[in-house]
Design a protein around this motif. Structure first.
Motif, PDB file in Angstrom:
ATOM      1  N   ALA A 202      -9.506  11.500  -2.760  1.00 46.70           N
ATOM      2  CA  ALA A 202     -10.389  11.731  -1.431  1.00 46.70           C
ATOM      3  C   ALA A 202     -11.082  12.320   0.353  1.00 46.70           C
ATOM      4  CB  ALA A 202     -10.097   9.797  -0.765  1.00 46.70           C
TER       5      ALA A 202
ATOM      6  N   ASN B  89     -18.843  12.533   4.315  1.00 43.79           N
ATOM      7  CA  ASN B  89     -18.430  11.912   3.592  1.00 43.79           C
ATOM      8  C   ASN B  89     -19.295  12.924   2.071  1.00 43.79           C
ATOM      9  OD1 ASN B  89     -15.758  11.252   1.734  1.00 43.79           O
ATOM     10  ND2 ASN B  89     -16.302   9.043   1.804  1.00 43.79           N
TER      11      ASN B  89
ATOM     12  N   GLU C 112      -5.218   2.996 -12.145  1.00 46.04           N
ATOM     13  CA  GLU C 112      -4.433   3.256 -11.267  1.00 46.04           C
ATOM     14  C   GLU C 112      -5.257   2.856  -9.764  1.00 46.04           C
ATOM     15  OE1 GLU C 112      -0.958   6.564 -10.239  1.00 46.04           O
ATOM     16  OE2 GLU C 112      -2.906   7.423 -10.579  1.00 46.04           O
ATOM     17  N   LEU C 113      -5.905   3.302  -9.406  1.00 46.29           N
ATOM     18  CA  LEU C 113      -5.840   2.762  -7.977  1.00 46.29           C
ATOM     19  C   LEU C 113      -7.378   2.371  -8.778  1.00 46.29           C
ATOM     20  CD1 LEU C 113      -6.069   6.580  -6.234  1.00 46.29           C
ATOM     21  CD2 LEU C 113      -4.347   4.198  -6.050  1.00 46.29           C
TER      22      LEU C 113
ATOM     23  N   PRO D 290     -15.717  13.596 -12.830  1.00 45.66           N
ATOM     24  CA  PRO D 290     -15.224  13.184 -10.854  1.00 45.66           C
ATOM     25  C   PRO D 290     -16.751  14.036 -10.421  1.00 45.66           C
ATOM     26  CG  PRO D 290     -13.565  13.656 -11.608  1.00 45.66           C
ATOM     27  CD  PRO D 290     -14.513  13.911 -12.777  1.00 45.66           C
TER      28      PRO D 290
ATOM     29  N   SER E 278     -12.762   9.438  -9.755  1.00 43.91           N
ATOM     30  CA  SER E 278     -11.104   9.732  -9.682  1.00 43.91           C
ATOM     31  C   SER E 278     -10.513   9.996 -10.615  1.00 43.91           C
ATOM     32  CB  SER E 278     -10.440   9.900  -8.559  1.00 43.91           C
ATOM     33  OG  SER E 278     -10.241   8.721  -7.706  1.00 43.91           O
ATOM     34  N   PRO E 279     -10.303  10.668 -11.252  1.00 44.89           N
ATOM     35  CA  PRO E 279      -9.187  10.225 -12.486  1.00 44.89           C
ATOM     36  C   PRO E 279      -8.459   8.953 -11.942  1.00 44.89           C
ATOM     37  CG  PRO E 279      -9.250  12.833 -12.163  1.00 44.89           C
ATOM     38  CD  PRO E 279     -10.190  12.157 -10.805  1.00 44.89           C
ATOM     39  N   ALA E 280      -8.234   8.978 -11.441  1.00 47.91           N
ATOM     40  CA  ALA E 280      -6.968   7.698 -10.706  1.00 47.91           C
ATOM     41  C   ALA E 280      -7.360   6.371 -11.103  1.00 47.91           C
ATOM     42  CB  ALA E 280      -5.784   7.845  -9.108  1.00 47.91           C
TER      43      ALA E 280
ATOM     44  N   GLN F  14       1.171  -1.115   0.116  1.00 45.80           N
ATOM     45  CA  GLN F  14      -0.008  -0.121  -0.334  1.00 45.80           C
ATOM     46  C   GLN F  14       0.876   0.582   0.155  1.00 45.80           C
ATOM     47  OE1 GLN F  14      -3.242  -0.290   0.054  1.00 45.80           O
ATOM     48  NE2 GLN F  14      -3.647  -2.329   0.199  1.00 45.80           N
TER      49      GLN F  14
ATOM     50  N   SER G  67     -16.679  15.232  -7.750  1.00 48.97           N
ATOM     51  CA  SER G  67     -16.273  16.699  -7.148  1.00 48.97           C
ATOM     52  C   SER G  67     -16.645  17.393  -7.856  1.00 48.97           C
ATOM     53  CB  SER G  67     -14.804  15.772  -6.282  1.00 48.97           C
ATOM     54  OG  SER G  67     -14.067  15.980  -7.638  1.00 48.97           O
TER      55      SER G  67
ATOM     56  N   PRO H 166     -11.288   4.252  -4.128  1.00 43.34           N
ATOM     57  CA  PRO H 166     -11.273   5.758  -3.727  1.00 43.34           C
ATOM     58  C   PRO H 166     -10.272   5.962  -2.605  1.00 43.34           C
ATOM     59  CG  PRO H 166     -13.621   5.338  -2.953  1.00 43.34           C
ATOM     60  CD  PRO H 166     -12.937   4.039  -3.960  1.00 43.34           C
ATOM     61  N   ALA H 167      -9.321   6.411  -2.264  1.00 44.16           N
ATOM     62  CA  ALA H 167      -8.139   6.509  -1.796  1.00 44.16           C
ATOM     63  C   ALA H 167      -8.384   6.655   0.323  1.00 44.16           C
ATOM     64  CB  ALA H 167      -7.320   7.794  -2.180  1.00 44.16           C
ATOM     65  N   HIS H 168      -9.859   6.405   0.317  1.00 42.99           N
ATOM     66  CA  HIS H 168      -9.898   5.952   1.927  1.00 42.99           C
ATOM     67  C   HIS H 168     -10.037   5.391   2.152  1.00 42.99           C
ATOM     68  CE1 HIS H 168     -13.503   6.800   0.418  1.00 42.99           C
ATOM     69  NE2 HIS H 168     -13.902   6.707   1.978  1.00 42.99           N
ATOM     70  N   LEU H 169      -9.978   4.184   0.737  1.00 46.62           N
ATOM     71  CA  LEU H 169     -10.210   2.181   1.495  1.00 46.62           C
ATOM     72  C   LEU H 169      -9.026   1.898   0.644  1.00 46.62           C
ATOM     73  CD1 LEU H 169     -14.036   1.890  -0.439  1.00 46.62           C
ATOM     74  CD2 LEU H 169     -13.271   2.390   2.017  1.00 46.62           C
ATOM     75  N   PRO H 170      -8.720   0.988   1.449  1.00 44.63           N
ATOM     76  CA  PRO H 170      -7.390  -0.119   0.863  1.00 44.63           C
ATOM     77  C   PRO H 170      -7.642  -0.611  -0.604  1.00 44.63           C
ATOM     78  CG  PRO H 170      -8.081  -0.823   3.138  1.00 44.63           C
ATOM     79  CD  PRO H 170      -9.115  -0.105   2.891  1.00 44.63           C
ATOM     80  N   GLN H 171      -7.000  -0.415  -1.184  1.00 39.77           N
ATOM     81  CA  GLN H 171      -6.390  -1.120  -3.038  1.00 39.77           C
ATOM     82  C   GLN H 171      -6.564  -2.129  -2.745  1.00 39.77           C
ATOM     83  OE1 GLN H 171      -7.104   1.807  -5.107  1.00 39.77           O
ATOM     84  NE2 GLN H 171      -7.065   2.702  -3.423  1.00 39.77           N
ATOM     85  N   GLU H 172      -7.735  -3.333  -2.412  1.00 36.04           N
ATOM     86  CA  GLU H 172      -7.456  -4.389  -2.861  1.00 36.04           C
ATOM     87  C   GLU H 172      -9.089  -5.250  -3.143  1.00 36.04           C
ATOM     88  OE1 GLU H 172      -7.760  -5.747   1.143  1.00 36.04           O
ATOM     89  OE2 GLU H 172      -5.730  -5.442   2.082  1.00 36.04           O
TER      90      GLU H 172
ATOM     91  N   ARG I 187      -6.167   8.763   7.258  1.00 38.69           N
ATOM     92  CA  ARG I 187      -5.782   7.876   7.022  1.00 38.69           C
ATOM     93  C   ARG I 187      -6.078   7.802   5.318  1.00 38.69           C
ATOM     94  NH1 ARG I 187      -4.864   2.581   9.326  1.00 38.69           N
ATOM     95  NH2 ARG I 187      -2.919   3.062   9.988  1.00 38.69           N
ATOM     96  N   PHE I 188      -5.384   7.499   4.446  1.00 38.32           N
ATOM     97  CA  PHE I 188      -5.292   7.474   2.511  1.00 38.32           C
ATOM     98  C   PHE I 188      -4.559   6.028   2.317  1.00 38.32           C
ATOM     99  CE2 PHE I 188      -5.927  12.368   3.011  1.00 38.32           C
ATOM    100  CZ  PHE I 188      -7.515  12.461   2.709  1.00 38.32           C
ATOM    101  N   PHE I 189      -4.984   5.070   1.441  1.00 37.28           N
ATOM    102  CA  PHE I 189      -4.230   4.820   0.219  1.00 37.28           C
ATOM    103  C   PHE I 189      -4.213   5.247  -0.845  1.00 37.28           C
ATOM    104  CE2 PHE I 189      -6.878   2.100   3.807  1.00 37.28           C
ATOM    105  CZ  PHE I 189      -5.097   1.203   4.872  1.00 37.28           C
TER     106      PHE I 189
ATOM    107  N   PHE J  69      -9.949  16.813  -6.233  1.00 37.44           N
ATOM    108  CA  PHE J  69     -10.696  16.149  -5.721  1.00 37.44           C
ATOM    109  C   PHE J  69      -9.854  14.457  -6.439  1.00 37.44           C
ATOM    110  CE2 PHE J  69     -13.325  13.214  -3.572  1.00 37.44           C
ATOM    111  CZ  PHE J  69     -13.515  13.430  -1.847  1.00 37.44           C
TER     112      PHE J  69
END
Lengths: 107, 277
Positions: A59, B86, B172-173, B197, B165-167, A21, B199, B176-182, A70-72, A57
């Motif tokens: 997250a 959120n 790339e992701l 987006p 999001s663009p990522a 991560q 946002s 969303p980046a507040h969650l583990p990338q799994e 925290r962010f991932f 944006f």
């Protein structure tokens, strides 16, 4: 209030495979320090926003009861925007996989 | 459907905390927030336990929705005000849900929990008790809900709007980046989808931009609002936000939320996928 000598920073990384991560985390504190260690009160009603390299944006999380977040993310350049009643702080960072970015941001 | 009928301000909510016709409902992604503090007299719905079938992947049935609203003390003529953390993602998902089941008067608190907190307005921990009702829902309105076959058929013909999001759009992701990338599914987006987006529609404090600004966001990205539009994200909540913008604030009727979204599409065998910006 954090006790003197405690190391401020983001939430515990126990149980997270940090090698896989790109963690960006930290704590938001009101200004204050003791023996050069930031120890202002945690900001529990803050919001931290993660913007990508183009400013888009990605997250957002509220701070927890310890003022932490925290962010991932993915490796690369990011901007954090901290918002709390009456405060707004931006911080640019470069994140890498396997090396958690752990921040103390004072507002 | 307009800003006047679908959106309320924090001041309006503060003035209607004890209005017996108004039921305030908090719906969060982080379901621990309500217990930490909420708007006075607000109840909460748990987006997973209350609003997901649990056995199959679907909305709860009409009967279960009726039971949920009845035990929550919501009547058919209640003004339901939704808000959440959120940037109202899950509150707008719940708003769309209320519309799927035909509730007449449902509104969203502009800016949600965040605006309320940034205004330093009070939260309480007391949970209100409400008298049960006998709520009667309508049959599901599928004119605002898209299913996978319709999405596949829309490639290259209807507007498909990816609101992640663009990522996430580029691959790339996976989440969303507040969650583990799994995420188990593959990464990327539905071919011919435009990445707008969610946002873009919100100010930094979580409130919505003006109608003129909102229109320009979509038209500036080349979306012909005269054509049918399908919005999707990862699990259907951020796209409910964009659906709200188009359908409720701008009054565009032919807009559907694809709540299967990327977790469904990205798991389908043999469907086309695009990567990159």
């Amino acid at each position: 209030m954090r006790t003197c000598g405690a190391t401020p920073g983001g939430p515990s990384l126990d149980g997270i495979d940090v090698t896989k991560q790109t963690v960006i985390q930290g704590v938001i504190l009101k200004e204050g320090e003791n023996d050069s260690v930031p120890n202002g009160a945690p900001v529990t009603n803050g919001h931290v926003r993660l913007l990508d390299a183009s400013g888009e944006f990605t997250a957002e999380v509220p701070t927890n009861l310890e003022g932490q977040f925290r962010f991932f993310a993915a490796p690369g350049s990011w901007t954090l925007v901290v918002q709390a009643p009456g405060a707004r702080v931006e911080k640019k960072i470069v994140a890498a996989q396997g090396e958690p970015t752990d921040l103390v941001i004072q507002i | 459907m307009s800003r006047e009928t679908s959106l309320v301000t924090a001041d309006w909510v503060a003035e209607n905390l004890n209005n017996p016709k108004v039921v305030i409902v908090e719906v969060d992604e982080d379901t621990t927030l309500y217990a930490q503090g909420h708007i006075e007299n607000a109840i909460t719905f748990h987006w997973r336990e209350d609003l997901q079938d649990g056995l199959i992947r679907d909305l709860i049935s009409k009967e279960k929705f009726e039971a949920l609203l009845s035990k929550s003390g919501i009547s058919n003529d209640s003004t339901v005000v939704l808000y959440g953390g959120n940037n109202n993602w899950f509150a707008t998902y719940a708003f769309w849900y209320f519309k799927v089941y035909g509730h007449a008067d449902v509104r969203l608190l502009d800016g949600g929990r965040k605006r309320w907190e940034l205004d330093a307005r009070p939260f309480v921990t007391e949970v209100p008790t409400r008298t049960a009702t006998r709520y009667v829902a309508k049959e599901r309105d599928n004119s605002i809900r898209a299913y996978r076959d319709e999405v596949i058929a829309a490639i290259g013909s209807k507007n498909i709007v990816d609101v992640r999001s663009p990522a996430e759009f580029s691959g790339e992701l996976a989440a969303p980046a507040h969650l583990p990338q799994e995420g188990g599914q593959i990464k990327g987006h539905i071919p011919t989808a435009k990445n707008i987006p969610w946002s873009k529609a919100a100010n930094e404090d979580g409130t919505f931009k003006s109608d003129a600004e909102l229109k320009e966001i979509y038209q500036g990205a080349g979306v012909d609002l005269a054509k049918d539009t399908i919005a999707y994200c990862r699990i259907g909540e951020r796209s409910a936000f964009s659906w709200f913008v188009l359908h409720e604030l701008l009054g565009v009727n032919n807009v559907k939320n694809y709540d299967g979204s990327w977790t469904e599409y990205g798991s389908l065998v043999g469907v086309p996928v695009a990567v990159g910006a």
